[in-house]
Every structure is written in C-alpha cells, then in structure tokens.
Design a protein around this motif. Structure first.
Motif, short mmCIF file in Angstrom:
data_model
loop_
_atom_site.label_atom_id
_atom_site.label_comp_id
_atom_site.label_asym_id
_atom_site.label_seq_id
_atom_site.Cartn_x
_atom_site.Cartn_y
_atom_site.Cartn_z
N GLN A 19 0.83 -1.21 0.00
CA GLN A 19 0.00 0.00 0.00
C GLN A 19 0.86 1.25 0.00
OE1 GLN A 19 -3.13 0.49 -0.32
NE2 GLN A 19 -3.47 2.58 0.39
N ALA A 20 1.94 1.23 0.79
CA ALA A 20 2.82 2.39 0.90
C ALA A 20 3.44 2.73 -0.45
CB ALA A 20 3.91 2.15 1.94
N ALA A 21 3.92 1.69 -1.14
CA ALA A 21 4.56 1.93 -2.43
C ALA A 21 3.55 2.41 -3.45
CB ALA A 21 5.22 0.63 -2.91
N LYS A 22 2.36 1.81 -3.43
CA LYS A 22 1.33 2.16 -4.42
C LYS A 22 0.83 3.59 -4.24
CE LYS A 22 -2.90 0.52 -4.15
NZ LYS A 22 -4.06 -0.39 -4.17
N ALA A 23 0.68 4.00 -2.98
CA ALA A 23 0.11 5.32 -2.72
C ALA A 23 1.14 6.43 -2.83
CB ALA A 23 -0.52 5.33 -1.33
N GLY A 24 2.41 6.07 -2.92
CA GLY A 24 3.43 7.11 -3.01
C GLY A 24 3.74 7.76 -1.69
N ILE A 25 3.30 7.15 -0.57
CA ILE A 25 3.52 7.81 0.71
C ILE A 25 4.94 7.68 1.21
CG2 ILE A 25 1.11 7.67 1.45
CD1 ILE A 25 1.86 5.23 3.11
N LEU A 26 5.75 6.87 0.53
CA LEU A 26 7.15 6.79 0.92
C LEU A 26 7.86 8.12 0.65
CD1 LEU A 26 8.16 3.23 -0.33
CD2 LEU A 26 7.56 3.96 1.97
N GLU A 27 7.27 8.92 -0.22
CA GLU A 27 7.87 10.22 -0.53
C GLU A 27 7.41 11.31 0.43
OE1 GLU A 27 6.57 8.28 -3.11
OE2 GLU A 27 8.59 7.61 -3.58
N ILE A 28 6.30 11.10 1.12
CA ILE A 28 5.76 12.19 1.93
C ILE A 28 6.02 12.04 3.42
CG2 ILE A 28 3.89 12.54 0.26
CD1 ILE A 28 2.05 11.49 2.67
N GLY A 29 6.37 10.83 3.88
CA GLY A 29 6.53 10.63 5.32
C GLY A 29 7.81 11.23 5.85
N ASP A 30 7.71 11.93 6.98
CA ASP A 30 8.89 12.43 7.69
C ASP A 30 9.20 11.53 8.87
OD1 ASP A 30 9.23 14.90 6.13
OD2 ASP A 30 7.34 15.50 7.05
N VAL A 31 8.15 10.90 9.41
CA VAL A 31 8.27 9.93 10.49
C VAL A 31 7.33 8.78 10.17
CG1 VAL A 31 7.92 9.48 12.95
CG2 VAL A 31 8.85 11.69 12.23
N TYR A 32 7.81 7.55 10.29
CA TYR A 32 6.97 6.38 10.04
C TYR A 32 6.74 5.65 11.36
CZ TYR A 32 7.50 7.13 5.08
OH TYR A 32 7.44 7.70 3.84
N VAL A 33 5.49 5.25 11.56
CA VAL A 33 5.12 4.56 12.80
C VAL A 33 4.50 3.21 12.45
CG1 VAL A 33 3.59 4.60 14.82
CG2 VAL A 33 4.74 6.71 14.08
N VAL A 34 5.07 2.16 12.98
CA VAL A 34 4.48 0.83 12.86
C VAL A 34 3.69 0.61 14.15
CG1 VAL A 34 4.87 -1.65 12.60
CG2 VAL A 34 6.34 -0.01 11.40
N ARG B 103 16.66 11.68 7.37
CA ARG B 103 16.26 10.30 7.07
C ARG B 103 15.11 9.94 7.99
NH1 ARG B 103 17.29 5.56 4.75
NH2 ARG B 103 16.78 3.66 5.93
N PRO B 104 13.92 9.65 7.43
CA PRO B 104 12.75 9.37 8.26
C PRO B 104 12.98 8.18 9.19
CG PRO B 104 12.09 9.72 5.98
CD PRO B 104 13.59 9.61 5.99
N PRO B 105 12.78 8.37 10.48
CA PRO B 105 12.91 7.25 11.41
C PRO B 105 11.67 6.37 11.38
CG PRO B 105 12.28 9.22 12.60
CD PRO B 105 12.47 9.63 11.17
N ILE B 106 11.82 5.13 11.83
CA ILE B 106 10.70 4.19 11.94
C ILE B 106 10.53 3.87 13.42
CG2 ILE B 106 9.82 1.92 11.32
CD1 ILE B 106 11.69 2.08 8.83
N VAL B 107 9.37 4.18 13.97
CA VAL B 107 9.11 3.98 15.39
C VAL B 107 8.00 2.95 15.55
CG1 VAL B 107 8.50 5.09 17.57
CG2 VAL B 107 9.69 6.41 15.79
N LYS B 108 8.22 1.98 16.43
CA LYS B 108 7.20 0.97 16.71
C LYS B 108 6.40 1.36 17.95
CE LYS B 108 10.19 -2.46 16.53
NZ LYS B 108 10.75 -3.84 16.57
N THR B 109 5.08 1.26 17.86
CA THR B 109 4.22 1.67 18.96
C THR B 109 3.10 0.66 19.21
OG1 THR B 109 2.64 2.89 17.58
CG2 THR B 109 4.57 4.12 18.38
N VAL B 110 2.55 0.73 20.40
CA VAL B 110 1.27 0.10 20.71
C VAL B 110 0.43 1.23 21.29
CG1 VAL B 110 0.05 -1.75 21.93
CG2 VAL B 110 2.44 -2.08 21.22
N ALA B 111 -0.18 1.99 20.41
CA ALA B 111 -0.83 3.24 20.81
C ALA B 111 -1.93 3.02 21.84
CB ALA B 111 -1.41 3.94 19.58
N ALA B 112 -2.62 1.89 21.76
CA ALA B 112 -3.72 1.61 22.70
C ALA B 112 -3.22 1.54 24.14
CB ALA B 112 -4.41 0.31 22.33
N ARG B 113 -1.92 1.22 24.32
CA ARG B 113 -1.34 1.17 25.66
C ARG B 113 -0.36 2.32 25.90
NH1 ARG B 113 -0.66 -4.76 24.70
NH2 ARG B 113 1.59 -4.43 24.53
N GLY B 114 -0.24 3.21 24.92
CA GLY B 114 0.66 4.35 25.07
C GLY B 114 2.12 4.00 24.89
#
Length: 319
Positions: free
Chosen positions: A177-192, A223-234
């Motif tokens: 989805q990321a590649a198809k939508a072109g969002i790899l060009e717009i993200g400054d921070v990526y969150v998994v 270089r956009p960092p990749i941060v892993k989260t579990v937002a439901a638990r903060g």
C-alpha cells in the motif's frame, strides 16, 4: 452578522465556543470569511502542525489520542482536526463523535474538531488550511491533523503539515500500500503501530528496505525514522514525540520549515483563486459569451484552448 474581533479575542482567551464558531464560519464559507482571515493572519504562524495518515484500521485515532496525552503532559495546548468521510445524506462527518478521543473532551487545553471531506480528494477537507489557521491563531502549540486514510489521492497531508507521520500496521499489506500510494515520498516519520502483533518487526524491516531503495539523500539530509508503537497502551508514543521534535529542530536548522510554510501558503492562495475563478465560470452558464465561444469552436474558427484563453482573459479583466 458576527462580531469578528470579539470572536477572535475570545478564541485567543481559550474559549472553545469561540474557536468552534470561527471554524464553522470557515466551513460554511461565510461572507465574513475574508474578515476572519484578515483578523487571524497576524496572530498565526507559531503552532507546529503534524499530519497523521495511514490505511484504515492502523489506529490513527488511537495514535492521535495518545499523542494528545503526551503533548499535554509536556504542558502544550493541542488542537486536533480529524478529517472524516462525508455523509452522502447530510454532508457532515460520518465519524464525528471521535469516541476514541473522548478522554480529552473535558480538558480545556485540548480542542477537537471533526471536519467532513465533502467529496474533496486528498484526504483533507477543502477548508482545512483555514481551520488550521484558526487553531494556530487561537494559541494552540501543536495542531494534529488526522486524515481520512491513505490512498492513491490522499497524500495531500504533506502539503498542509510541517511534519507528516505515516502509520502502518503488521499484517495489513501496508508495504504494498505504501509503495502504491506514493507515501514513501511524503513521510517524515513512520510509525508501525500495533507492534505487539506478529509481523511487526518484519513490517519495520520491509519499510526500512523500501525507504532505502533509490535513496538520494546527501549528508545532513533528513532520514525518516521508523518507530514501533502500541498506541492503545501508550507504548512508544514518547519516542514518536521525540522523533517529531528532532524533525522540527532539523527543519528549523536547515530553513526547511519556513520553505514548507511558504509553499503551503502559495498552494492556499492558488486554491482560493482557482475556486473563485471556477465560481465565476459557473455563473456564465447561459451567458451569451460562453455560447459565442462554443459556436466559433463548432464552426472551426476557434480551438478550445484559444477559447479558454479568451474566457479567462475576460474574467480576469472584469469583462
């Protein structure tokens, strides 16, 4: 008629009803909109605008709520614009209640507003730039703009935010989805998000690999960092805030923040001008000038481009 100076003063004092009224004037394209924008212009320019986008189901609203909590702990006032799909019946936001953010409803330092896209492509309501300015001028330190969801036409958030956050989740095919939508060009921070699920590490690795493909960044570039989260638990939210603050500092150091805001203002002016021109053209239906141009095209004496040039010249000259 609304007393605009009083309304602006009340919004500056932190009165949510005044902020709501100003945004309603924006959404409704009020005849007083020009007066509102003129009053707000010298007061805006201090807020940090963060855009959040991602596929449906990745936890955008939960992540937004968690970010609100983090910024509130830091003593910052936070405004949230949650842009939702429009109801085909009322034109209003389908997800207007924003139940996931109800924890902040009684906090005077937080203002949350749902806005309907009203069919506008790009994931943002057409009035979002003016609504952002209302919150900015009202003294909010951070403005979080959450979009409908990402798709082929929904990368417009990059044009409206100082920093764009792209959310993904494991097991959702987000890499494709990321590649198809072109969002790899717009993200400054990526969150998994939902990083407690199986496949989170693999999603982060795949994203990191895709970000590295064809990378043309030079020394000192962001270089956009990749941060892993579990937002439901903060979990991981403080790391997201840290990444956002690092990006903001980098932009200020390299003059990128001012450049982005200048581009944003130029786009806003262009949109307003094109909208005004479109309205004037719409008023021409049934007008003899348009019929005359059409007749000349049919007769082969004029081509459509030349006719359009004549029409625009007439409209812009007041003819």
């Amino acid at each position: 008629m609304v007393d605009v100076p009083t309304l602006v003063e009340q919004a500056r004092e932190g009165r949510p009803r005044a902020v709501a009224r100003l945004i309603s004037l924006v959404e409704g394209a009020s005849p007083q909109l020009r007066e509102v924008m003129a009053a707000l212009a010298p007061l805006a320019g201090n807020a940090y605008v963060v855009g959040l986008t991602g596929s449906p189901g990745v936890g955008k609203s939960t992540s937004t709520s968690a970010l609100v909590s983090a910024y509130r702990r830091a003593g910052k006032r936070v405004g949230v614009l949650a842009v939702d799909p429009s109801s085909p019946f009322s034109g209003g936001a389908l997800l207007g209640d924003r139940i996931r953010m109800s924890d902040h409803a009684s906090d005077p330092g937080v203002y949350i507003r749902s806005m309907a896209t009203r069919g506008h492509l790009g994931g943002l309501a057409w009035s979002a730039p003016q609504a952002i300015r209302v919150l900015d001028a009202s003294g909010f330190d951070v403005i979080l703009v959450e979009t409908v969801g990402v798709g082929q036409s929904e990368v417009e958030i990059a044009a409206q935010a100082d920093t764009s956050v792209v959310l993904l989740a494991p097991g959702m095919g987000d890499g494709i989805q990321a590649a198809k939508a072109g969002i790899l060009e717009i993200g400054d921070v990526y969150v998994v998000n939902k990083a407690d699920r199986d496949g989170a590490d693999a999603t982060a690795r795949e994203l990191n690999h895709m970000l590295g493909l064809g990378e043309s960044r030079g020394p000192g570039d962001w270089r956009p960092p990749i941060v892993k989260t579990v937002a439901a638990r903060g979990e991981g939210i403080d790391e997201v805030v840290e990444a956002l603050e690092k990006h903001r500092a980098w932009m200020e150091e390299h003059g990128v923040l001012t450049a982005r805001r200048t581009t944003r203002a130029a786009h806003e002016v262009e949109t307003i001008a094109v909208t005004a021109l479109r309205e004037r053209i719409a008023d021409l239906h049934g007008d003899r000038r348009l019929d005359t141009l059409a007749e000349r095209i049919v007769a082969g004496r004029l081509d459509p481009y030349a006719a359009a040039d004549e029409l625009v010249a007439g409209l812009t000259s007041g003819g």
